[in-house]
Design a protein around this motif. Structure first.
Motif, PDB file in Angstrom:
ATOM      1  N   LYS A  34       0.834  -1.198   0.000  1.00 25.13           N
ATOM      2  CA  LYS A  34       0.000   0.000   0.000  1.00 25.13           C
ATOM      3  C   LYS A  34       0.875   1.258   0.000  1.00 25.13           C
ATOM      4  O   LYS A  34       0.566   2.233  -0.696  1.00 25.13           O
ATOM      5  N   LEU A  35       1.961   1.224   0.763  1.00 26.78           N
ATOM      6  CA  LEU A  35       2.860   2.378   0.843  1.00 26.78           C
ATOM      7  C   LEU A  35       3.390   2.769  -0.538  1.00 26.78           C
ATOM      8  O   LEU A  35       3.511   3.954  -0.852  1.00 26.78           O
ATOM      9  N   LYS A  36       3.671   1.776  -1.362  1.00 23.93           N
ATOM     10  CA  LYS A  36       4.209   2.036  -2.705  1.00 23.93           C
ATOM     11  C   LYS A  36       3.211   2.780  -3.594  1.00 23.93           C
ATOM     12  O   LYS A  36       3.602   3.411  -4.561  1.00 23.93           O
ATOM     13  N   THR A  37       1.918   2.694  -3.261  1.00 26.26           N
ATOM     14  CA  THR A  37       0.888   3.338  -4.084  1.00 26.26           C
ATOM     15  C   THR A  37       0.545   4.748  -3.603  1.00 26.26           C
ATOM     16  O   THR A  37      -0.178   5.469  -4.297  1.00 26.26           O
ATOM     17  N   LEU A  38       1.048   5.132  -2.442  1.00 25.35           N
ATOM     18  CA  LEU A  38       0.699   6.433  -1.866  1.00 25.35           C
ATOM     19  C   LEU A  38       1.628   7.536  -2.370  1.00 25.35           C
ATOM     20  O   LEU A  38       2.809   7.296  -2.606  1.00 25.35           O
ATOM     21  N   PRO A  39       1.085   8.739  -2.511  1.00 30.77           N
ATOM     22  CA  PRO A  39       1.928   9.866  -2.947  1.00 30.77           C
ATOM     23  C   PRO A  39       2.995  10.177  -1.896  1.00 30.77           C
ATOM     24  O   PRO A  39       2.715  10.150  -0.694  1.00 30.77           O
ATOM     25  N   PRO A  40       4.219  10.477  -2.347  1.00 33.42           N
ATOM     26  CA  PRO A  40       5.295  10.813  -1.400  1.00 33.42           C
ATOM     27  C   PRO A  40       4.928  12.019  -0.539  1.00 33.42           C
ATOM     28  O   PRO A  40       4.267  12.950  -0.992  1.00 33.42           O
ATOM     29  N   ASN A  41       5.335  11.954   0.714  1.00 30.08           N
ATOM     30  CA  ASN A  41       5.139  13.034   1.688  1.00 30.08           C
ATOM     31  C   ASN A  41       3.672  13.330   2.002  1.00 30.08           C
ATOM     32  O   ASN A  41       3.365  14.378   2.560  1.00 30.08           O
TER      33      ASN A  41
ATOM     34  N   LYS B 163       3.723   4.490   7.152  1.00 32.24           N
ATOM     35  CA  LYS B 163       5.071   4.240   7.672  1.00 32.24           C
ATOM     36  C   LYS B 163       5.050   3.973   9.173  1.00 32.24           C
ATOM     37  O   LYS B 163       5.796   3.122   9.661  1.00 32.24           O
ATOM     38  N   LYS B 164       4.192   4.684   9.902  1.00 35.19           N
ATOM     39  CA  LYS B 164       4.069   4.450  11.348  1.00 35.19           C
ATOM     40  C   LYS B 164       3.548   3.038  11.622  1.00 35.19           C
ATOM     41  O   LYS B 164       4.030   2.349  12.516  1.00 35.19           O
ATOM     42  N   VAL B 165       2.555   2.624  10.846  1.00 32.92           N
ATOM     43  CA  VAL B 165       1.985   1.280  11.008  1.00 32.92           C
ATOM     44  C   VAL B 165       3.041   0.220  10.686  1.00 32.92           C
ATOM     45  O   VAL B 165       3.203  -0.751  11.423  1.00 32.92           O
ATOM     46  N   ILE B 166       3.774   0.424   9.608  1.00 30.07           N
ATOM     47  CA  ILE B 166       4.831  -0.518   9.223  1.00 30.07           C
ATOM     48  C   ILE B 166       5.884  -0.616  10.326  1.00 30.07           C
ATOM     49  O   ILE B 166       6.321  -1.711  10.688  1.00 30.07           O
ATOM     50  N   LYS B 167       6.263   0.515  10.874  1.00 32.73           N
ATOM     51  CA  LYS B 167       7.272   0.528  11.945  1.00 32.73           C
ATOM     52  C   LYS B 167       6.773  -0.252  13.167  1.00 32.73           C
ATOM     53  O   LYS B 167       7.502  -1.078  13.723  1.00 32.73           O
TER      54      LYS B 167
END
Length: 158
Positions: free
Chosen positions: A61-68, A76-80
């Motif tokens: 999902k992160l790869k599909t989201l716009p940067p920043n 990123k918080k969830v992944i961490k």
């Protein structure tokens, strides 16, 4: 790009491992907190494969989201936190040190697991079935590199 992503993933994993190994900040947890933490950790340990699937879903999902974007920051918080959880679940009970936010992390993890099971009941049941079929030696403790390799391998299977 894939190489850079793996490098970033390994850097983040090392950073998380340091945080997990730091243990409790400030006052040591009392016996009741530690007991509750270990009980919850034991309960979640049998669902480690499900958390790995959730982690890999979040990475995709992160790869599909716009940067920043705000969505990227949240993802990123969830992944961490999922990675921190997986490091804790992988450790032998005697080598686990409770992080300062350990109970909060495990309570959040239970909530994430419940939401996943409610939203994807067939997929959750399949993961549970596969996990029970290939029960591995639970006394095995993976090194950080072995865990990262397993996470990377699982990510490429989707």
């Amino acid at each position: 790009e894939r190489k850079e992503s793996k490098r970033e993933s390994r850097r983040l994993s090392k950073e998380i491992e340091v945080q997990v190994n730091k243990g409790y900040d400030g006052e040591d947890p009392d016996e009741a907190q530690m007991e509750e933490f270990m009980k919850l950790l034991g309960k979640l340990k049998e669902k480690a494969s499900t958390f790995l699937v959730i982690l890999n879903d979040m990475r995709r999902k992160l790869k599909t989201l716009p940067p920043n974007s705000e969505g990227e920051k949240q993802c990123k918080k969830v992944i961490k936190d999922l990675t921190r959880l997986l490091f804790l679940l992988n450790k032998k009970p005697k080598s686990v040190r409770m992080p300062s936010d350990g109970l909060q992390l495990l309570t959040w993890s239970e909530h994430v697991l419940t939401r996943f099971q409610d939203n994807h009941p067939e997929r959750a049941a399949q993961i549970t079935k596969e996990t029970s079929e290939k029960k591995t030696d639970e006394s095995e403790e993976l090194t950080e590199e072995e865990l990262q390799e397993r996470i990377d391998q699982d990510e490429t299977h989707f």
